[in-house]
Design a protein around this motif. Structure first.
Motif, PDB file in Angstrom:
ATOM      1  N   LEU A 126       0.813  -1.215   0.000  1.00 46.32           N
ATOM      2  CA  LEU A 126       0.000   0.000   0.000  1.00 46.32           C
ATOM      3  C   LEU A 126       0.849   1.268   0.000  1.00 46.32           C
ATOM      4  CD1 LEU A 126      -2.627  -1.139   2.657  1.00 46.32           C
ATOM      5  CD2 LEU A 126      -2.965  -1.016   0.184  1.00 46.32           C
ATOM      6  N   PHE A 127       1.804   1.348   0.921  1.00 48.54           N
ATOM      7  CA  PHE A 127       2.649   2.535   1.040  1.00 48.54           C
ATOM      8  C   PHE A 127       3.830   2.383   0.079  1.00 48.54           C
ATOM      9  CE2 PHE A 127       5.965   4.996   3.521  1.00 48.54           C
ATOM     10  CZ  PHE A 127       5.461   6.239   3.158  1.00 48.54           C
ATOM     11  N   MET A 128       4.352   3.508  -0.388  1.00 48.71           N
ATOM     12  CA  MET A 128       5.300   3.446  -1.505  1.00 48.71           C
ATOM     13  C   MET A 128       6.553   2.634  -1.215  1.00 48.71           C
ATOM     14  SD  MET A 128       6.695   7.340  -1.860  1.00 48.71           S
ATOM     15  CE  MET A 128       7.311   8.241  -0.457  1.00 48.71           C
ATOM     16  N   ASP A 200       5.624  -0.527   8.687  1.00 49.02           N
ATOM     17  CA  ASP A 200       4.811   0.640   8.313  1.00 49.02           C
ATOM     18  C   ASP A 200       3.603   0.211   7.493  1.00 49.02           C
ATOM     19  OD1 ASP A 200       6.563   2.346   9.552  1.00 49.02           O
ATOM     20  OD2 ASP A 200       7.519   3.067   7.722  1.00 49.02           O
ATOM     21  N   GLU A 216      -3.881  -0.596  -4.080  1.00 47.78           N
ATOM     22  CA  GLU A 216      -2.520  -1.139  -3.950  1.00 47.78           C
ATOM     23  C   GLU A 216      -1.558  -0.480  -4.928  1.00 47.78           C
ATOM     24  OE1 GLU A 216      -2.175  -5.358  -4.259  1.00 47.78           O
ATOM     25  OE2 GLU A 216      -3.962  -5.728  -3.052  1.00 47.78           O
ATOM     26  N   LEU A 217      -0.266  -0.570  -4.613  1.00 46.07           N
ATOM     27  CA  LEU A 217       0.751  -0.281  -5.614  1.00 46.07           C
ATOM     28  C   LEU A 217       0.600  -1.303  -6.736  1.00 46.07           C
ATOM     29  CD1 LEU A 217       4.149   0.421  -3.809  1.00 46.07           C
ATOM     30  CD2 LEU A 217       2.181   1.915  -4.091  1.00 46.07           C
ATOM     31  N   THR A 218       0.849  -0.884  -7.956  1.00 46.80           N
ATOM     32  CA  THR A 218       0.849  -1.856  -9.062  1.00 46.80           C
ATOM     33  C   THR A 218       2.207  -2.544  -9.130  1.00 46.80           C
ATOM     34  OG1 THR A 218       1.703  -0.262 -10.643  1.00 46.80           O
ATOM     35  CG2 THR A 218      -0.700  -0.389 -10.411  1.00 46.80           C
ATOM     36  N   GLU A 221       4.668  -0.231 -10.608  1.00 47.21           N
ATOM     37  CA  GLU A 221       5.205   0.779  -9.687  1.00 47.21           C
ATOM     38  C   GLU A 221       6.301   0.180  -8.826  1.00 47.21           C
ATOM     39  OE1 GLU A 221       1.477   3.902  -9.152  1.00 47.21           O
ATOM     40  OE2 GLU A 221       1.461   2.053  -7.995  1.00 47.21           O
ATOM     41  N   ALA A 224       9.309  -0.133 -11.003  1.00 51.11           N
ATOM     42  CA  ALA A 224       9.916   1.177 -11.276  1.00 51.11           C
ATOM     43  C   ALA A 224      10.732   1.636 -10.068  1.00 51.11           C
ATOM     44  CB  ALA A 224       8.835   2.205 -11.603  1.00 51.11           C
ATOM     45  N   ARG A 225      10.193   1.421  -8.899  1.00 52.44           N
ATOM     46  CA  ARG A 225      10.916   1.820  -7.692  1.00 52.44           C
ATOM     47  C   ARG A 225      12.197   0.999  -7.533  1.00 52.44           C
ATOM     48  NH1 ARG A 225       8.765   5.204  -4.100  1.00 52.44           N
ATOM     49  NH2 ARG A 225       9.977   4.255  -2.428  1.00 52.44           N
ATOM     50  N   ILE A 229      15.349   3.287  -7.356  1.00 56.22           N
ATOM     51  CA  ILE A 229      15.678   3.640  -5.972  1.00 56.22           C
ATOM     52  C   ILE A 229      16.360   2.473  -5.282  1.00 56.22           C
ATOM     53  CG2 ILE A 229      14.776   4.447  -3.747  1.00 56.22           C
ATOM     54  CD1 ILE A 229      12.255   5.339  -5.287  1.00 56.22           C
TER      55      ILE A 229
END
Lengths: 266, 266, 266, 266
Positions: A126-128, A200, A216-218, A221, A224-225, A229
């Motif tokens: 859920l959270f990035m 978290d 939700e995050l896909t 995503e 990509a992260r 990152i």
């Protein structure tokens, strides 16, 4: 190219860095509540990949370099060392044996994660920062392979191998029914970020799930992260997080020593 | 075989250990929030099984050895001692009278347990340490036997005996409707582990019950744990938990004294 | 009327006040949990409205006056200054460009707000201080304009302008799906009050929404509060709140310096 | 029977005790979170029942004897005293005017109580100390009599009288929609116990209401408790709770002074 002496020195420095990273990971994960008095944290040996480093049986928030023992990938103690090891050290052995990419492992009973070990609901990204642990967090139940008469602890290689088999190829965390979690990191630094992200996200899902349907995050995503990152854990922007947590845990002196060893290990 | 003097000295040492265990249990249970300013904790007299030890009416987090009084199994004060006792001391008397296996008792109002005393739902064994308190946690309602005109406090032996009767043969905890809990331990050490397990499990059930159907420990799992873990409270691995909590509560000095007395009491 | 020297001095004093307000806002918002180690806080330049002040990339709870850099409304660094800025500074640039009335901006990931960024439910004005942020709190999803392949971070002006466009004319807060919030204040002081109000209201809605239907503030009530309370941020009763929070954050000395500068800036 | 000088001295001692009780109530209620920086606490004047004592506008956790002002039952300041009073002092005036039995009043915005001010659900007496506030806790909505265009604050006697009228003859607490609570105590000591009971009960209801149907205290149980517990606030067992809280708030010295004054006031 290093001469033999230089190579030897480089090896020793690598081990020195690994020992410091392990102490930092123990203390930081204890401080944020990822592991309690009965959790444990390990790193793979930096130059002997069929060994791993793990404290003698001791509360993670007390672990120091002098407490660290060496084990092989069957969970056997290496060298003459008769200090009592953790009962569940086999978890670490089996995960390192099954997954070459894993360099750091934590096992704990963080309160905020436990609901996901006893309820029939999956943890959702859920959270990035969920890319640290990914879209899939399997639940392993010791009953499936070992029946409902165990004491739930993982105390031999058979059980540990079965648990390690629950990790899919891209999974980094497995939950243990009624018991806790095992997190398998790319490094001590990533292990810390992952445990924090996991906690978290669990707290968020517990709160948000009472409000309504969740977004939700896909998978894209998350990918990509992971691409953009934190792919390099020694990159300054990644080290900043690691250093921040170490300082919060009162380990500034160890960070300085690590920086010096790091230079010598190159 | 001890000569009479040796036997006497052994008895005194046993009592000394019991007094220390009681102070530790008071302080530790206060620190973790199992008992608040109005809870109380007792142990059975180690050599006179028809007596128990309990502080004068005082907040558990302040209790010291000098505060401890002796009571018989009707809750009457033993010896010339005119310090005011706890109003609800009868709870302890009745539990020791009804259950020979019980060596330590706590009564408190831990906030995390209260929801299970007012909602029509039973506490379920979810986290692995639930074997400390077991699969069955009865709810006792003072109204059933004493009507809806009481002030809810247990202030005489009649009420206390009725409450003690709510414990099944294998039960270790009874909840009191709108009031709190009574935990009956095998030792001061097990009492502390049990209260912690009870609170952890309650917090878990409160959080998890909003997520979906829950997976309980099986009776077999609870039995397996009781057989293989913690059956001997003086075993080093069990004492480690007791010592850990005592140190957290700032009682390292008492632990040292306990170790010396323990040797002399053998 | 000031002579040129007086005007210059007045300008410098204004900038001095702004720098102090920014340090206070960073520290206070970190202390109350509105921003974590990765959030950031800015104020518009007091005499050059097409610039804003923002720390170099540093945890808000550590920010000091020496850390503050200047940026233009495209997020470009002003002056020879090669310290690394925050990756997401474009958020601030775009909000100041879009909204002349905004003097202070915060971006953070406060845990209590996250549920409203992943659940399909709007934040509702429940507690009386909700007038600080208002009846409408839009949710911006980076997917809508930039697809589901981003890493969620706002790292260029295109993304930032799209986000700034999500603010309605009277809105002061936008939530970012799976990520956090952006708050746009009338002053550093109002920004602090607003973040606190936002967090209090979120905690309240999370708790209350499980009890039953909720009673919101009416639009009229919000308007009445905005008319009668806090319209002038330098009014003593408003400054008292600002000072209270600054003192809690250990910044009494800065407040004294601010008071002196304030006199000189008039 | 006292001679005139003795009577005068007794009066002064009574006032001295009242001032100390008010400081203790301010600090203790701030410490337990019943009142935040914007709450306020008062006691009725001990020898002039048409007056009450209330701090100048100041955060309750900072209030000292020198801050205390006197007001009449219309909320007007008594004596030459130009310090700024609390905006909402009228609440206290109206409650003392309406209820002769009330000796102490608190108004605050405790976070744990707010859900009951915005959700359409009544607070229910669940935990045994609920007798302190009773079975009925009305909700007052400023809209009912003053329309939906107010700023929610109670800033004149008309509003305050309407609010005071919401207390039934046996009620001790009224909740204010979207705003907070007013508690009307029999003494400073009972006010503290009541606020604590109110907060404990609210936390319990929030947690328990997700588990299933709830079992309330009966009216008979509440009556039995009021008959048998705490009817005399100066009884040693009641004073013990008051002293315990005062010591926790660091006010041991004030307690000693109170004990001396108490003797002289008899």
């Amino acid at each position: 190219m290093l001469n033999p002496t230089g190579r030897q020195e480089s090896k020793e420095s690598s081990l020195g860095v690994a020992l410091i990273d392990l102490v930092i990971a123990n203390r930081v994960l204890a401080r944020i509540g990822a592991v309690d008095a009965y959790g444990h944290v390990s790193v793979r040996h930096p130059t002997e990949p069929d060994r791993f480093l793990l404290s003698r049986s001791r509360s993670p928030r007390l672990v120091d370099r002098g407490d660290i023992m060496q084990f092989d990938l069957d969970g056997a103690v290496i060298g003459p060392d008769d200090r009592p090891p953790y009962l569940e050290r086999f978890i670490h052995a089996a995960v390192y044996a099954a997954r070459e990419d894993v360099q750091a492992v934590a096992h704990g009973h963080a309160q905020v994660l436990l609901p996901f070990t006893v309820a029939e609901v999956r943890m959702r990204p859920l959270f990035m920062t969920a890319d640290e642990f990914g879209a899939n967090v399997p639940l392993w139940d010791i009953r499936t392979a070992f029946g409902s008469g165990t004491n739930l602890l993982i105390t031999d290689m058979d059980q540990a191998k079965d648990l390690a088999g629950a990790f899919g190829r891209n999974d980094r965390v497995v939950l243990l029914r009624g018991h806790g979690f095992v997190a398998a990191g790319r490094s001590a630094s990533q292990l810390i970020r992952m445990c924090k992200a996991l906690m978290d996200n669990a707290a968020l899902q517990l709160e948000a799930s009472r409000l309504g349907p969740l977004m939700e995050l896909t998978g894209e995503e998350i990918d990509a992260r992971r691409r953009t990152i934190g792919a390099d854990d020694e990159h300054p922007s990644m080290m900043r997080g690691f250093e921040y947590e170490a300082i919060e845990a009162g380990l500034e002196e160890l960070l300085r020593e690590r920086a010096e060893l790091k230079i010598r290990s190159k």
